[in-house]
Design an enzyme around this catalytic site. Structure first.
Site, PDB file in Angstrom:
ATOM      1  N   GLY A 172     -29.250  -0.660 -19.834  1.00  0.00           N
ATOM      2  CA  GLY A 172     -29.844  -0.839 -21.090  1.00  0.00           C
ATOM      3  C   GLY A 172     -30.082  -2.287 -21.464  1.00  0.00           C
TER       4      GLY A 172
ATOM      5  N   GLU B 165     -32.710  -3.575 -19.469  1.00  0.00           N
ATOM      6  CA  GLU B 165     -34.037  -3.053 -20.220  1.00  0.00           C
ATOM      7  C   GLU B 165     -34.525  -3.685 -21.274  1.00  0.00           C
ATOM      8  OE1 GLU B 165     -32.316   1.067 -20.181  1.00  0.00           O
ATOM      9  OE2 GLU B 165     -33.950   1.784 -19.079  1.00  0.00           O
TER      10      GLU B 165
ATOM     11  N   ALA C 134     -26.027   0.444 -21.746  1.00  0.00           N
ATOM     12  CA  ALA C 134     -25.642   1.182 -23.149  1.00  0.00           C
ATOM     13  C   ALA C 134     -24.252   1.414 -23.170  1.00  0.00           C
ATOM     14  CB  ALA C 134     -26.638   2.636 -22.927  1.00  0.00           C
TER      15      ALA C 134
ATOM     16  N   GLU D 237     -27.054   3.101 -13.425  1.00  0.00           N
ATOM     17  CA  GLU D 237     -27.142   4.437 -14.143  1.00  0.00           C
ATOM     18  C   GLU D 237     -27.050   5.539 -12.911  1.00  0.00           C
ATOM     19  OE1 GLU D 237     -29.206   2.058 -15.143  1.00  0.00           O
ATOM     20  OE2 GLU D 237     -29.563   2.247 -17.046  1.00  0.00           O
TER      21      GLU D 237
HETATM   22  N1  CAA Z   1     -20.372   0.810 -22.107  1.00  0.00           N
HETATM   23  C1  CAA Z   1     -19.148   0.760 -22.791  1.00  0.00           C
HETATM   24  N2  CAA Z   1     -17.939  -0.228 -22.368  1.00  0.00           N
HETATM   25  C2  CAA Z   1     -18.468  -1.088 -21.475  1.00  0.00           C
HETATM   26  C3  CAA Z   1     -19.604  -1.106 -20.984  1.00  0.00           C
HETATM   27  C4  CAA Z   1     -20.639  -0.111 -21.149  1.00  0.00           C
HETATM   28  N3  CAA Z   1     -21.853  -0.348 -20.604  1.00  0.00           N
HETATM   29  N4  CAA Z   1     -19.661  -2.243 -19.986  1.00  0.00           N
HETATM   30  C5  CAA Z   1     -18.406  -2.723 -20.067  1.00  0.00           C
HETATM   31  N5  CAA Z   1     -17.629  -2.044 -21.094  1.00  0.00           N
HETATM   32  C6  CAA Z   1     -16.246  -2.499 -21.464  1.00  0.00           C
HETATM   33  C7  CAA Z   1     -15.496  -1.824 -20.369  1.00  0.00           C
HETATM   34  O1  CAA Z   1     -14.883  -0.704 -20.666  1.00  0.00           O
HETATM   35  C8  CAA Z   1     -13.805  -3.101 -20.723  1.00  0.00           C
HETATM   36  O2  CAA Z   1     -13.550  -2.390 -21.870  1.00  0.00           O
HETATM   37  P1  CAA Z   1     -11.810  -2.227 -21.896  1.00  0.00           P
HETATM   38  O3  CAA Z   1     -11.382  -3.734 -21.870  1.00  0.00           O
HETATM   39  O4  CAA Z   1     -11.698  -1.754 -23.178  1.00  0.00           O
HETATM   40  O5  CAA Z   1     -11.351  -1.438 -20.872  1.00  0.00           O
HETATM   41  C9  CAA Z   1     -14.876  -4.110 -21.110  1.00  0.00           C
HETATM   42  O6  CAA Z   1     -16.095  -3.630 -21.487  1.00  0.00           O
HETATM   43  C10 CAA Z   1     -14.770  -5.152 -20.100  1.00  0.00           C
HETATM   44  O7  CAA Z   1     -15.426  -4.541 -18.828  1.00  0.00           O
HETATM   45  P2  CAA Z   1     -14.496  -4.590 -17.289  1.00  0.00           P
HETATM   46  O8  CAA Z   1     -13.214  -4.733 -17.539  1.00  0.00           O
HETATM   47  O9  CAA Z   1     -15.181  -3.390 -16.644  1.00  0.00           O
HETATM   48  O10 CAA Z   1     -15.157  -6.082 -16.920  1.00  0.00           O
HETATM   49  P3  CAA Z   1     -15.539  -6.381 -15.468  1.00  0.00           P
HETATM   50  O11 CAA Z   1     -15.840  -7.831 -15.377  1.00  0.00           O
HETATM   51  O12 CAA Z   1     -14.453  -5.842 -14.479  1.00  0.00           O
HETATM   52  O13 CAA Z   1     -16.902  -5.449 -14.898  1.00  0.00           O
HETATM   53  C11 CAA Z   1     -18.923  -4.534 -15.398  1.00  0.00           C
HETATM   54  C12 CAA Z   1     -17.910  -5.753 -15.210  1.00  0.00           C
HETATM   55  C13 CAA Z   1     -19.384  -4.854 -13.546  1.00  0.00           C
HETATM   56  C14 CAA Z   1     -20.208  -4.899 -16.023  1.00  0.00           C
HETATM   57  C15 CAA Z   1     -18.634  -3.228 -15.578  1.00  0.00           C
HETATM   58  O14 CAA Z   1     -18.068  -3.415 -17.013  1.00  0.00           O
HETATM   59  C16 CAA Z   1     -19.575  -2.113 -15.306  1.00  0.00           C
HETATM   60  O15 CAA Z   1     -19.697  -1.632 -14.467  1.00  0.00           O
HETATM   61  N6  CAA Z   1     -19.938  -1.724 -16.782  1.00  0.00           N
HETATM   62  C17 CAA Z   1     -21.060  -0.746 -16.758  1.00  0.00           C
HETATM   63  C18 CAA Z   1     -22.280  -1.018 -16.295  1.00  0.00           C
HETATM   64  C19 CAA Z   1     -23.239   0.221 -16.575  1.00  0.00           C
HETATM   65  O16 CAA Z   1     -22.955   1.057 -15.885  1.00  0.00           O
HETATM   66  N7  CAA Z   1     -24.270   0.059 -17.425  1.00  0.00           N
HETATM   67  C20 CAA Z   1     -25.431   1.035 -17.472  1.00  0.00           C
HETATM   68  C21 CAA Z   1     -24.973   1.895 -18.611  1.00  0.00           C
HETATM   69  S1  CAA Z   1     -25.792   3.254 -18.796  1.00  0.00           S
HETATM   70  C22 CAA Z   1     -27.348   2.631 -19.451  1.00  0.00           C
HETATM   71  O17 CAA Z   1     -27.516   1.575 -20.057  1.00  0.00           O
HETATM   72  C23 CAA Z   1     -28.565   3.697 -19.588  1.00  0.00           C
HETATM   73  C24 CAA Z   1     -29.811   3.403 -20.304  1.00  0.00           C
HETATM   74  O18 CAA Z   1     -30.612   3.428 -19.679  1.00  0.00           O
HETATM   75  C25 CAA Z   1     -29.885   2.949 -21.632  1.00  0.00           C
END
Ligand code: CAA
Length: 257
Positions: free
Chosen positions: A108, A111, A65, A131
């Protein structure tokens, strides 16, 4: 509905939905989920479409998400917007939904893949529920759907630790169906979609219904539904065609009627 965050196209009887926010690894904002669900419902109504295929692009299927969108939410804003309610509509899609997972399928994103019927992953795909590291938990069905797929004990360990798992580990646990090379994941998923599109559509639909209820109802109830669905298929032209084709030793030609 406008399609700002997805692309769609048809490949014969296969309706494709491509997630399309590569700059944020296809993070699922609320409009994107609305667009996905509306498109699934369009394909459901379109009689030319027999199977739906979903896919990501770039480095990700979807990295969860949109954290940016929800970081300032409160319980009240969540309750009023109820952002996960729309996900329930995916369960009413009766056509097969199969998904090609490349790169990250996290939170998400995982999911969304688990809401699909079959999951094909590239060997570099990473699955997980991070999460817990954000101080929250899965909210769009992850705890339920993963437990259903792989059992409570393994699901709990995976979701508690918030670690990413490789496609091969996910396959071993039974969380996904197939693993292919990175280059072939879309091709293999599309091949599988076309293979399913050759089958009798009403059979696929009633099989999906019966399998879906299997973990929600007592065994005898599930068996009753299976039997009714079996009997119901004897009203279809495809049943006559399938059995006639067998007798005539030729391939069947199913119309979905
Ligand atoms: N939401 C918003 N932006 C996101 C995102 C997310 N879930 N995942 C990645 N992005 C964005 C980053 O902020 C980044 O943006 P900028 O270039 O503007 O900084 C861009 O995507 C590229 O990401 P990274 O630079 O972080 O890429 P990476 O290869 O270094 O890392 C990753 C990849 C490990 C997937 C890392 O992006 C990450 O940890 N993302 C979040 C994953 C996460 O926590 N997901 C769960 C969300 S909560 C949820 O989903 C609740 C539910 O049950 C529905």
């Amino acid at each position: 509905m406008s399609k700002k965050f997805i692309k769609t196209y048809e490949d014969g009887p296969v309706g494709v939905i491509e997630l399309n926010r590569p700059e944020v690894l296809n993070a699922l904002n609320r409009q994107m989920i609305d667009e996905i669900v509306a498109q699934l419902e369009d394909y459901q109504r379109n009689s030319a479409i027999r199977v739906i295929m979903m896919k990501g692009n770039g480095k990700a299927f979807a990295a969860g998400a949109d954290i940016e969108e929800m970081k300032n939410d409160t319980p009240t804003s969540m309750e009023l917007a109820d952002p996960f309610a729309v996900w329930d509509r995916i369960a009413s899609i009766k056509k097969p939904i199969i998904t090609a997972v490349n790169g990250f399928a996290l939170g998400g994103g995982f999911e969304l893949a688990l809401h699909c019927d079959l999951i094909v992953a590239s060997e570099d795909a990473k699955f997980g529920f991070p999460e817990v590291k954000l101080g929250v938990m899965p909210g769009a069905g992850g705890t339920q759907l993963l437990s259903k797929a792989i059992g409570q004990r393994k699901a709990l360990e995976w979701i508690w630790l918030g670690e990413q798992m490789s496609a091969n580990e996910a396959l071993e646990l039974g969380a996904i169906n197939r693993v292919t090379s990175k280059e072939l994941v879309e091709e293999e998923t599309m091949r599988l979609a076309h293979q399913l599109a050759e089958q009798a559509p009403l059979s696929l639909r009633l099989i999906k219904e019966a399998v879906d209820v299997s973990s929600d109802v007592p065994l005898r109830e599930g068996m009753k539904l299976e039997r009714k669905n079996f009997y119901l298929l004897f009203d279809s032209q495809d049943q006559s065609e399938g059995m006639q084709a067998f007798v005539e030793k030729r391939p069947p030609h199913f119309k979905g009627e």
